[in-house]
Design a protein around this motif. Structure first.
Motif, PDB file in Angstrom:
ATOM      1  N   GLN A   1      -7.131   3.407  32.395  1.00  0.00           N
ATOM      2  CA  GLN A   1      -7.064   1.961  32.536  1.00  0.00           C
ATOM      3  C   GLN A   1      -7.359   1.297  31.191  1.00  0.00           C
ATOM      4  OE1 GLN A   1      -6.052   0.583  35.324  1.00  0.00           O
ATOM      5  NE2 GLN A   1      -5.930   2.568  36.335  1.00  0.00           N
ATOM      6  N   SER A   2      -6.719   0.202  30.914  1.00  0.00           N
ATOM      7  CA  SER A   2      -6.899  -0.510  29.649  1.00  0.00           C
ATOM      8  C   SER A   2      -8.169  -1.334  29.691  1.00  0.00           C
ATOM      9  CB  SER A   2      -5.688  -1.416  29.381  1.00  0.00           C
ATOM     10  OG  SER A   2      -4.512  -0.648  29.300  1.00  0.00           O
ATOM     11  N   ASN A   3      -8.815  -1.452  28.574  1.00  0.00           N
ATOM     12  CA  ASN A   3      -9.990  -2.292  28.432  1.00  0.00           C
ATOM     13  C   ASN A   3      -9.558  -3.754  28.471  1.00  0.00           C
ATOM     14  OD1 ASN A   3     -12.379  -3.507  27.835  1.00  0.00           O
ATOM     15  ND2 ASN A   3     -12.769  -2.344  25.959  1.00  0.00           N
ATOM     16  N   PRO A   4     -10.177  -4.596  29.348  1.00  0.00           N
ATOM     17  CA  PRO A   4      -9.748  -6.005  29.440  1.00  0.00           C
ATOM     18  C   PRO A   4      -9.867  -6.736  28.110  1.00  0.00           C
ATOM     19  CG  PRO A   4     -11.129  -5.404  31.310  1.00  0.00           C
ATOM     20  CD  PRO A   4     -11.176  -4.256  30.361  1.00  0.00           C
ATOM     21  N   ASP A   5     -10.955  -6.493  27.359  1.00  0.00           N
ATOM     22  CA  ASP A   5     -11.109  -7.172  26.070  1.00  0.00           C
ATOM     23  C   ASP A   5     -10.009  -6.759  25.100  1.00  0.00           C
ATOM     24  OD1 ASP A   5     -13.339  -8.414  27.032  1.00  0.00           O
ATOM     25  OD2 ASP A   5     -14.749  -6.944  26.207  1.00  0.00           O
ATOM     26  N   THR A   6      -9.646  -5.476  25.124  1.00  0.00           N
ATOM     27  CA  THR A   6      -8.574  -5.008  24.245  1.00  0.00           C
ATOM     28  C   THR A   6      -7.242  -5.635  24.629  1.00  0.00           C
ATOM     29  OG1 THR A   6      -9.760  -2.920  23.986  1.00  0.00           O
ATOM     30  CG2 THR A   6      -7.446  -2.951  23.362  1.00  0.00           C
ATOM     31  N   VAL A   7      -6.988  -5.734  25.931  1.00  0.00           N
ATOM     32  CA  VAL A   7      -5.734  -6.341  26.396  1.00  0.00           C
ATOM     33  C   VAL A   7      -5.648  -7.793  25.956  1.00  0.00           C
ATOM     34  CG1 VAL A   7      -4.446  -7.011  28.454  1.00  0.00           C
ATOM     35  CG2 VAL A   7      -5.506  -4.750  28.337  1.00  0.00           C
ATOM     36  N   MET A   8      -6.754  -8.547  26.130  1.00  0.00           N
ATOM     37  CA  MET A   8      -6.741  -9.965  25.764  1.00  0.00           C
ATOM     38  C   MET A   8      -6.587 -10.140  24.257  1.00  0.00           C
ATOM     39  SD  MET A   8      -6.834 -11.536  28.583  1.00  0.00           S
ATOM     40  CE  MET A   8      -7.038 -13.176  27.911  1.00  0.00           C
ATOM     41  N   ALA A   9      -7.248  -9.287  23.482  1.00  0.00           N
ATOM     42  CA  ALA A   9      -7.105  -9.386  22.030  1.00  0.00           C
ATOM     43  C   ALA A   9      -5.669  -9.093  21.601  1.00  0.00           C
ATOM     44  CB  ALA A   9      -8.076  -8.426  21.340  1.00  0.00           C
ATOM     45  N   SER A  10      -5.041  -8.106  22.252  1.00  0.00           N
ATOM     46  CA  SER A  10      -3.648  -7.770  21.901  1.00  0.00           C
ATOM     47  C   SER A  10      -2.716  -8.914  22.244  1.00  0.00           C
ATOM     48  CB  SER A  10      -3.235  -6.489  22.634  1.00  0.00           C
ATOM     49  OG  SER A  10      -4.086  -5.415  22.283  1.00  0.00           O
ATOM     50  N   GLN A  11      -2.911  -9.506  23.402  1.00  0.00           N
ATOM     51  CA  GLN A  11      -2.042 -10.623  23.805  1.00  0.00           C
ATOM     52  C   GLN A  11      -2.277 -11.854  22.931  1.00  0.00           C
ATOM     53  OE1 GLN A  11       0.357  -9.940  25.987  1.00  0.00           O
ATOM     54  NE2 GLN A  11      -0.575  -7.879  25.935  1.00  0.00           N
ATOM     55  N   ARG A  12      -3.507 -12.051  22.490  1.00  0.00           N
ATOM     56  CA  ARG A  12      -3.803 -13.190  21.609  1.00  0.00           C
ATOM     57  C   ARG A  12      -3.064 -13.064  20.280  1.00  0.00           C
ATOM     58  NH1 ARG A  12      -9.639 -12.787  20.344  1.00  0.00           N
ATOM     59  NH2 ARG A  12      -8.847 -11.289  18.827  1.00  0.00           N
ATOM     60  N   GLU A  13      -3.001 -11.844  19.745  1.00  0.00           N
ATOM     61  CA  GLU A  13      -2.267 -11.642  18.506  1.00  0.00           C
ATOM     62  C   GLU A  13      -0.760 -11.656  18.732  1.00  0.00           C
ATOM     63  OE1 GLU A  13      -3.604 -11.577  15.563  1.00  0.00           O
ATOM     64  OE2 GLU A  13      -5.599 -11.840  16.435  1.00  0.00           O
ATOM     65  N   LEU A  14      -0.339 -11.180  19.910  1.00  0.00           N
ATOM     66  CA  LEU A  14       1.102 -11.117  20.195  1.00  0.00           C
ATOM     67  C   LEU A  14       1.729 -12.497  20.254  1.00  0.00           C
ATOM     68  CD1 LEU A  14       3.605  -9.471  20.977  1.00  0.00           C
ATOM     69  CD2 LEU A  14       2.824  -9.549  23.355  1.00  0.00           C
ATOM     70  N   ILE A  15       0.995 -13.478  20.770  1.00  0.00           N
ATOM     71  CA  ILE A  15       1.569 -14.811  20.964  1.00  0.00           C
ATOM     72  C   ILE A  15       1.845 -15.512  19.637  1.00  0.00           C
ATOM     73  CG2 ILE A  15      -0.510 -16.248  21.052  1.00  0.00           C
ATOM     74  CD1 ILE A  15       0.657 -17.486  23.609  1.00  0.00           C
ATOM     75  N   ARG A  16       1.252 -15.024  18.530  1.00  0.00           N
ATOM     76  CA  ARG A  16       1.450 -15.639  17.214  1.00  0.00           C
ATOM     77  C   ARG A  16       2.323 -14.779  16.304  1.00  0.00           C
ATOM     78  NH1 ARG A  16      -2.481 -16.084  14.017  1.00  0.00           N
ATOM     79  NH2 ARG A  16      -2.036 -18.158  13.150  1.00  0.00           N
ATOM     80  N   THR A  17       2.974 -13.760  16.862  1.00  0.00           N
ATOM     81  CA  THR A  17       3.842 -12.915  16.047  1.00  0.00           C
ATOM     82  C   THR A  17       5.117 -13.659  15.656  1.00  0.00           C
ATOM     83  OG1 THR A  17       4.777 -11.979  18.074  1.00  0.00           O
ATOM     84  CG2 THR A  17       2.946 -10.792  17.054  1.00  0.00           C
ATOM     85  N   PRO A  18       5.745 -13.264  14.539  1.00  0.00           N
ATOM     86  CA  PRO A  18       6.966 -13.973  14.098  1.00  0.00           C
ATOM     87  C   PRO A  18       8.093 -13.954  15.132  1.00  0.00           C
ATOM     88  CG  PRO A  18       6.072 -12.645  12.311  1.00  0.00           C
ATOM     89  CD  PRO A  18       5.283 -12.304  13.526  1.00  0.00           C
TER      90      PRO A  18
END
Length: 783
Positions: free
Chosen positions: A84-101
């Motif tokens: 199972q994925s760590n919730p904090d890791t998932v949220m951090a990944s999605q936070r960076e993904l939303i600002r990708t080029p």
């Protein structure tokens, strides 16, 4: 030297000193900031002006905020906890993904021309950077909420950008997931087909090998052994028993032959022979029929049963019961029969001679040995055949087991791939991330930047920082003592009194001394305070040296007024002008040209007899002066001679108090030479003129020479210094020039405070003088 038992360890003491120094440094800087409030005020005012100008002229930016709830879906419920994925890791990944080029470019394509107000003055290759610079994505720890915000010059454009970014982000997540799931499914399916073909091939090989070997397919945990191997093991056990039997028979045969050769009685070997060949064979060889043996065995059995029955019934029936009597009689009769039988057999054996027994025993044992050897040979041949077959069977079984394990491994891989293919099919229907908009982005008419509260807070912060840095740098460049407390702490000696800027009396000679001329109360109280601090310090101070760190610090004025102060309390006082290079005391009392210290130090006669001739009255009863006399270039050598020691001894015998006015310690070494011959030194410091570094060096020069320093007299305290403000900067001198210290010095000084027994008192001048006057009034009445 051993430290006292209750002394703290050196490490703890050092840490305590460091902590104390740090606290004192902070307190000193706080007092410095208090004195430099005007600098802080100017820095704050300047920062406020700059901040307000920025607030008035800065471009307004409007912020639009949206809140998303990001949930990581796990349709594969079979997966373990570690997968199972760590919730904090998932949220951090999605936070960076939303600002990708890629997401930002897709969002720009969704914007209409009216919402691209932030991109009008920028080339297309800078659009992504422009949007990303104002786009913010943040998450709250241990939650699945994400806030997306954007600042724009137009409120509607800010809301449109946030909405476009969210839509592009959701579409990117779904499209990327579907593409990845399809690629993974194709790869898994291809691998599964290869494993299926390999599994079928291995299963066919396993089936053929089992048919060839004739494997019974025993379970590994059943404990059963293959029949071929079991037969070989059985033959081996039988062969070992046959070999043991043959060896025993051969040993018995050898023993009987040895007994026959030695002429021993062979009847004692019958028991051994019975164990080897058996009872039946032995009885037959001795002429007894098998019926006799059966009868004997039957009687023994009946005897055992009767005895057992008798033991059972005796406790219940008693000895006289018929049953007990019958059983007892049966046991007795059977025992009599067996004894008779054994007696007859023994007689039969006893009647046989060695000549009759020898051939019988040898023949029986020889036949038994031949039979045992034949049986052993037959078993050995059967064992060799069974062992060869078992070895061949073991090789086939090992190959069979290897093939079975390989088939099992391929089947496990095939099952895992099948489960992954099923999970991949489910993941194609369910995306791993589900995004729900909790708060829609809306236009906000209130500017988010600049904010007046933040501007004022930043102006305050930078104003304080700049002002504190300004004060700190100014303090470093000033290098003056900021307060009496700071002076006492850095020098390590108390501040005995504070003498303010003195007003000239207008008189000459003794009338120029404030303590004699009766100047202002504050002027005279400073020297009474100095006298009291020295007298009540708990240490002998009958012989004092008054010196300074630099010329023109007012040491002569302090010496003269202190001498008058001692005289006023009834002490017979002598002032010796030991400044042979620039005699200020001699000039102050108008004694130039008179014989003095130089004459005494260069005479060959007895100093005590000549001292009375050079002593001059000051005009004040109880106060005498020895002037410096002619100037000499070798003053240090004269003061280090025996004549000066004799002069001090004479003065100590004739006066209650001896004051010696010495040159500045940093200019020449005269004060250090004289200081070793007296009780201690009083160092005069002019805070507005002297630098901390030089005053510290002057104080250390006395302490390093083993000279006691009673304390420091802070001289020429002005109104600003009396309140603890900074001092002027700049000094310069060339000691030894042909000028009078009295003429070049600033007017005489006055008291601004008092220190008793090492305690430094500082504050407003009026409060200090009132406290000094109150305490010293009692001293005058007592005197």
């Amino acid at each position: 030297m051993q430290p006292p038992p209750d002394a703290p360890p050196p490490v703890l003491a050092e840490e305590a000193d460091m902590t104390q120094n740090a606290v004192q440094g902070v307190l000193r800087f706080a007092r410095l900031l208090e004195r430099k409030k005007s600098v802080l005020g100017v820095a704050l005012l300047a920062c406020f002006v700059v901040g307000l100008a920025y607030f008035a002229l800065a471009t307004r930016y409007y912020e639009s905020v949206a809140k998303l709830m990001v949930i990581a879906q796990t349709p594969d419920q079979v997966s373990t906890v570690n997968e199972q994925s760590n919730p904090d890791t998932v949220m951090a990944s999605q936070r960076e993904l939303i600002r990708t080029p890629k997401v930002v470019l897709a969002a720009i394509d969704r914007l209409g021309p009216e919402h691209r107000v932030d991109l009008l003055d920028k080339p297309p290759h800078e659009w992504v950077e422009a949007i990303t610079g104002s786009l913010r994505a943040s998450t709250v720890h241990k939650t699945n909420h994400m806030k997306v915000s954007y600042q724009s010059k137009n409120p509607e454009a800010a809301a449109a950008v946030v909405s476009a970014v969210i839509d592009a982000y959701i579409e990117f997540v779904g499209r990327n997931h579907r593409s990845s799931a399809a690629d993974a499914l194709d790869a898994l399916t291809g691998t599964r087909d290869q494993l299926s073909a390999k599994l079928a091939q291995k299963q066919s090989q396993l089936h053929k090998l089992r048919q060839r070997v004739g494997h019974l397919a025993l379970q590994p945990d059943s404990g059963a052994v293959e029949p071929v191997i079991s037969r070989a093991l059985h033959f081996n056990d039988s062969l070992v028993e046959a070999q043991q039997r043959r060896v025993e028979l051969q040993a018995s045969l050898a023993a009987v032959r040895r007994a026959v050769g030695n002429g021993e009685d062979l009847r004692r070997h019958l028991s051994v022979l019975e164990e080897v060949v058996g009872q039946q064979m032995l009885l037959s060889a001795l002429g007894m029929s098998p019926q006799d043996a059966e009868l004997l065995a039957d009687q023994q059995k009946r005897l055992i049963e009767a005895e057992a029955e008798l033991r059972r019934v005796t406790p219940f029936l008693g000895d006289r019961h018929p049953t007990t009597v019958a059983l007892t009689e049966q046991v007795r009769a059977t025992r009599e029969y067996l004894r008779g039988y054994h007696a007859n057999a023994g007689n039969r054996f006893a009647s046989m001679s060695n000549a009759e027994l020898a051939p019988l025993l040898v023949n029986m044992l020889s036949q038994s040995v031949e039979q045992a050897a034949a049986k052993e040979s037959q078993l050995n041949q059967s064992f060799e055949q069974a062992r060869a077959e078992a070895v061949r069977q073991s090789g086939d079984l090992a190959q069979l087991q290897m093939l079975e394990r390989e088939v099992q491994r391929i089947e496990n891989q095939h099952d895992v791939l099948f489960e992954k293919i099923q999970a991949a099919d489910i993941h194609q229907l369910y995306a791993p991330i589900r995004v729900t908009t909790v708060q829609d982005p809306l236009p906000n008419a209130v500017p988010a930047s600049p904010q007046l509260s933040r501007v004022l807070l930043a102006a305050t912060f930078f104003g304080l920082v700049i002002g504190a840095a300004w004060v700190y740098v100014e303090d470093l460049l000033d290098d003056r003592f900021g307060s009496p407390e700071e002076m006492a702490h850095q020098l390590g000696v108390p501040v005995l009194t504070l003498v303010k800027e003195l007003k000239p009396t207008g008189g000459d000679g003794l009338d120029a001394i404030q303590m004699h001329a009766g100047g202002e109360a504050t002027d005279t109280e400073a020297f009474r305070t100095l006298r009291t601090a020295l007298s009540l310090g708990g240490e002998s101070c009958e012989r004092l040296v008054v010196s300074s760190s630099e010329p023109s610090d007012g040491k002569t004025t302090i010496s003269a007024n202190l001498a008058v102060a001692f005289t006023q309390v009834g002490k017979k006082t002598l002032v010796i002008d030991a400044d042979l290079r620039k005699p200020g005391m001699t000039a102050l009392l108008e004694l130039k040209g008179k014989p003095g210290v130089t004459d005494l130090l260069t005479t060959d006669g007895p100093v005590p007899e000549l001292a009375d001739r050079v002593v001059r009255g000051s005009g004040l009863e109880g106060l005498d002066v020895i002037p410096a006399g002619p100037r000499r270039p070798d003053a240090a050598e004269l003061l280090a001679g025996k004549n000066f020691m004799d002069l001090l001894a004479w003065a100590d015998a004739h006066y209650d108090q001896v004051l010696i006015d010495c040159p500045p310690v940093l200019a020449v070494s005269d004060a250090q030479i004289v200081g070793r011959l007296v009780d201690g030194v009083v160092l005069v410091v002019s805070p507005e003129k002297n630098h901390r570094r030089l005053v510290g060096r002057a104080c250390d020069s006395f302490l390093s020479a083993g000279i006691h320093v009673f304390g420091v007299v802070a001289n020429r305290i002005t109104d600003s210094t009396g309140k603890g403000y900074g001092y002027g900067y700049g000094y310069g001198y060339a000691y030894g020039e042909e000028h009078d210290e009295r003429a070049d010095a600033t007017p005489p000084e006055a008291v601004a405070g008092e220190t008793l027994a090492g305690e430094v008192l500082a504050g407003d001048w009026e409060e200090i003088t009132k406290s000094v006057a109150g305490r010293d009034a009692g001293d005058r009445r007592a005197a």
